[in-house]
Design an enzyme around this catalytic site. Structure first.
Site, PDB file in Angstrom:
ATOM      1  N   ASP A   1       0.823  -1.215   0.000  1.00 26.89           N
ATOM      2  CA  ASP A   1       0.000   0.000   0.000  1.00 26.89           C
ATOM      3  C   ASP A   1       0.858   1.266   0.000  1.00 26.89           C
ATOM      4  OD1 ASP A   1      -2.535  -0.904  -0.261  1.00 26.89           O
ATOM      5  OD2 ASP A   1      -3.205  -0.410   1.755  1.00 26.89           O
TER       6      ASP A   1
ATOM      7  N   ASP B   1      -8.444  -6.929  13.014  1.00 32.97           N
ATOM      8  CA  ASP B   1      -8.114  -8.258  13.524  1.00 32.97           C
ATOM      9  C   ASP B   1      -9.065  -8.684  14.642  1.00 32.97           C
ATOM     10  OD1 ASP B   1      -7.180  -6.281  15.178  1.00 32.97           O
ATOM     11  OD2 ASP B   1      -5.101  -6.962  15.220  1.00 32.97           O
TER      12      ASP B   1
END
Length: 663
Positions: free
Chosen positions: A240, A393
């Site tokens: 990214d 997460d």
């Protein structure tokens, strides 16, 4: 009898009745003894005076060096931490007002102390002057109204403190049972046939990263050396980065491993939406993902051992309800400085106790975002990666738990990674780690209440996982030790008991430090630092709960590129410009020549990092030291020492004197 004679008489003397000693030197001896005694007293006082002056000189030297250090640190501070109002918010304003009121109260209390005003004065006609009248009125008001309110709040925080302490104790007992009985997850069924590669399941390995030039080569190298059939796993490098040079370096690294026969691909998003969750979601949308059964995720600074997949993936065999197998983190720089040592204590308790106990007895814990293997079916049935919070997460772990999937935690499988070495990086990391769970709690609470899991699991998820460990802990820690305790110095009627500020915190700190016994010398710094970090955690918790300020901001934690315990003092030499140029010239590829040109274009003088000042921490340091000065008037004892050292701890952190040092 002569004046120089000495008479010795023995009462029951049968043979000796009287002894006379005539010695002219006797008086001289007595005079010498008196002179020697006088000299001894003189030397004794001179020695005491010398020690006193030495002590004063030492204190003055310490004060001078400390003042010089503070002055230098302020002069070197190129920026002030949290300068943007969105980071400071109302909490900083509240601390400033509290500090101003405390200073005024201290001046009044000192005046009352030296004037010897009677605190129990009842008769109005005995009041002398307007100041004394105002002081007596304030005493009456605080006794009747302020002290009861403070006592009520302190009792509430003490109850929360004790509940959280009982939770820690229960986790410690659970860990003790696991150690004593040697309990750990076992692999069911037979191992994979080494001679038959087709018996190994297909595994996808993902390495999400963003502008991490210091560590990308190490993580890619570790992933490419995993001991697994080459045609049974694929490595996705999910980049990214918005730095074009960093992109080219990563592409070149991927190409070099691809030429060695490793099944690896490079993916880059032009629009970085959703941060890490968006990156993973984009990667899972590829058509070829349907051919894979499991996905292993490693952040850019993680270095799995070659046998990682062989130690984790077999746990899925014969367990169709297992959705996640999580490995433990191990740190290459845990002894780099005081900050990393204190972080290691915290994380050792988290992995050794919290996650191991919850994993073994409850089959549920929060996914750590990395060093874990997911069953792709579990991800898909749980809704996949969502971009609604900064803790994707924990989000996927909660949704998988609500869908009935079980988790396994392997405490003996360790993956190397880095700890933040500067307070600035650690502070930003902790802000995200404590604001994200509160965002998630807001959005997933209805789903938890309406889920089909048992009431016990719902209660554990809401009361223990979210409220107790993510909300209550930072709330009572900041409120009780940073607000109520200094407040009670000016309102002695609401004084906190010694066991609250001393015995129980030390006991809990000892319990927290047991998983890392080598850290026992850092027990007191750990206790003080945890209370110091409570202001950051409390602010993050409030911003996440009420969606304030920077609660949705994601800042990549700064890495240094340490690859092993032996090179703790090397700052990413593997990615130095010289080595990069030699590697590029060897390859003689078009992208390599392009990188070489960019490297030469970006040659610039090295700019030294400037220190930062953190206003909240400095304001709280002033507040606690002011309260410590007030406690001297009433001789509080242990309260004074706690406030003094806790104030100094805030001062050290506020001046950025902990963690990565600046030459």
């Amino acid at each position: 009898m002569a004046p120089s004679s000495v008479v010795v008489t023995i009462e029951k003397a049968s043979n000796i009745s009287l002894i006379e000693i005539n010695d002219s030197k006797s008086s001289v001896f007595q005079e010498k003894q008196k002179a020697a005694s006088t000299r001894q007293v003189t030397w004794f006082f001179l020695l005491r005076v010398q020690r006193l002056f030495s002590c004063i000189s030492w204190l003055a030297s310490c004060f001078k060096s400390g003042f010089s250090l503070i002055k230098k640190r302020v002069a070197l501070s190129g920026d002030v931490g949290e300068e943007d109002p969105k980071y400071r918010g109302r909490l900083y304003s509240f601390i400033r007002v509290f500090l101003a009121v405390s200073v005024v109260a201290l001046v009044i209390e000192v005046t009352a102390y030296f004037q010897r005003w009677d605190l129990k004065l009842i008769h109005p006609w005995e009041v002398q002057g307007l100041v004394q009248f105002s002081y007596m009125s304030w005493i009456s008001f605080r006794v009747n109204y302020v002290a009861p309110a403070i006592m009520m709040l302190s009792k509430f925080c003490i109850v929360l403190f004790m509940i959280q302490s009982v939770d820690r104790l229960a986790l410690g007992i659970g860990c003790f049972l696991i150690k004593c009985k040697k309990l750990k997850p076992e692999i069911k069924g037979e191992a994979y046939d080494v001679e038959d590669c087709s018996s190994f399941p297909m595994v996808l390995v993902q390495i999400p990263m963003c502008n991490e030039k210091e560590v990308f080569a190490t993580s890619i190298s570790a992933a490419c050396q995993l001991d697994w059939p080459k045609d049974r796993f694929l490595i996705q490098v999910l980049d990214d980065s918005d730095d074009s040079l960093c992109q080219l370096l990563i592409k070149n690294e991927v190409s070099s491993w691809k030429e060695k026969g490793v099944n690896i691909i490079y993916r880059h998003r032009f629009i970085r939406t959703g941060y890490k969750a968006g990156n993973l979601k984009s990667a899972m949308s590829c058509d070829y993902v349907k051919d894979y059964e499991f996905v292993a995720i490693f952040d850019a600074d993680f270095q799995p051992n070659p046998d990682y997949l062989k130690l984790t993936v077999p746990h899925f065999k014969g367990n169709p309800d297992i959705g996640l197998v999580q490995a433990r983190w191990s740190f290459v720089n845990k002894e780099e400085n005081l900050l990393t040592r204190l972080q290691n204590i915290n994380l050792c308790f988290h992995f050794e106790v919290e996650q191991q106990v919850n994993g073994y007895f409850l089959n549920f814990f929060g996914f750590n975002g990395t060093a874990g293997v997911w069953r792709i079916k579990a991800l898909e049935e749980s809704g996949g990666w969502l971009e609604r919070t900064t803790v994707e997460d924990m989000d996927i772990a909660v949704r998988a738990h609500l869908n009935g999937w079980k988790f396994i935690y392997l405490n003996d499988v360790k993956v190397l990674c880095e700890l933040p070495e500067s307070y600035e990086a650690y502070k930003k990391q902790q802000h995200r780690w404590h604001s994200g769970p509160m965002q998630l709690f807001r959005v997933c609470l209805p789903a938890v209440l309406s889920s089909k899991i048992s009431k016990w699991k719902k209660a554990n998820l809401i009361l223990l996982f979210f409220l107790l460990r993510k909300l209550i802990l930072p709330f009572y820690s900041f409120t009780l030790f940073c607000i109520i305790l200094p407040l009670t110095m000016f309102i002695p009627e609401a004084e906190l008991p010694v066991w609250v500020i001393c015995y129980v915190p030390i006991t809990m700190s000892i319990l927290n430090i047991l998983p890392s016994p080598k850290s026992f010398p850092f027990l007191m710094p750990y206790l003080l630092f945890e209370n110091t970090m409570s202001v950051t955690k409390f602010n993050a918790m409030i911003s996440g709960l009420f969606q304030l300020g920077s609660s949705y901001e994601w800042i990549v934690t700064k890495k240094t590129g340490r690859s092993s315990e032996s090179d703790l003092f090397a700052l990413g030499e593997r990615e130095s410009k010289t080595l990069s140029e030699e590697k590029i010239q060897r390859r003689l590829s078009e992208s390599g020549l392009e990188m070489l040109g960019k490297l030469k274009e970006q040659e610039a003088p090295v700019v030294k990092k400037k220190n930062r000042l953190y206003r909240k921490e400095l304001a709280l340091a002033s507040l606690l030291l002011t309260a410590a000065a007030r406690s001297l008037l009433s001789a509080h004892g242990i309260h004074f020492y706690y406030l003094l050292f806790q104030g100094l701890s805030f001062l050290v952190v506020g001046l950025d004197l902990i963690g990565e040092q600046v030459s």
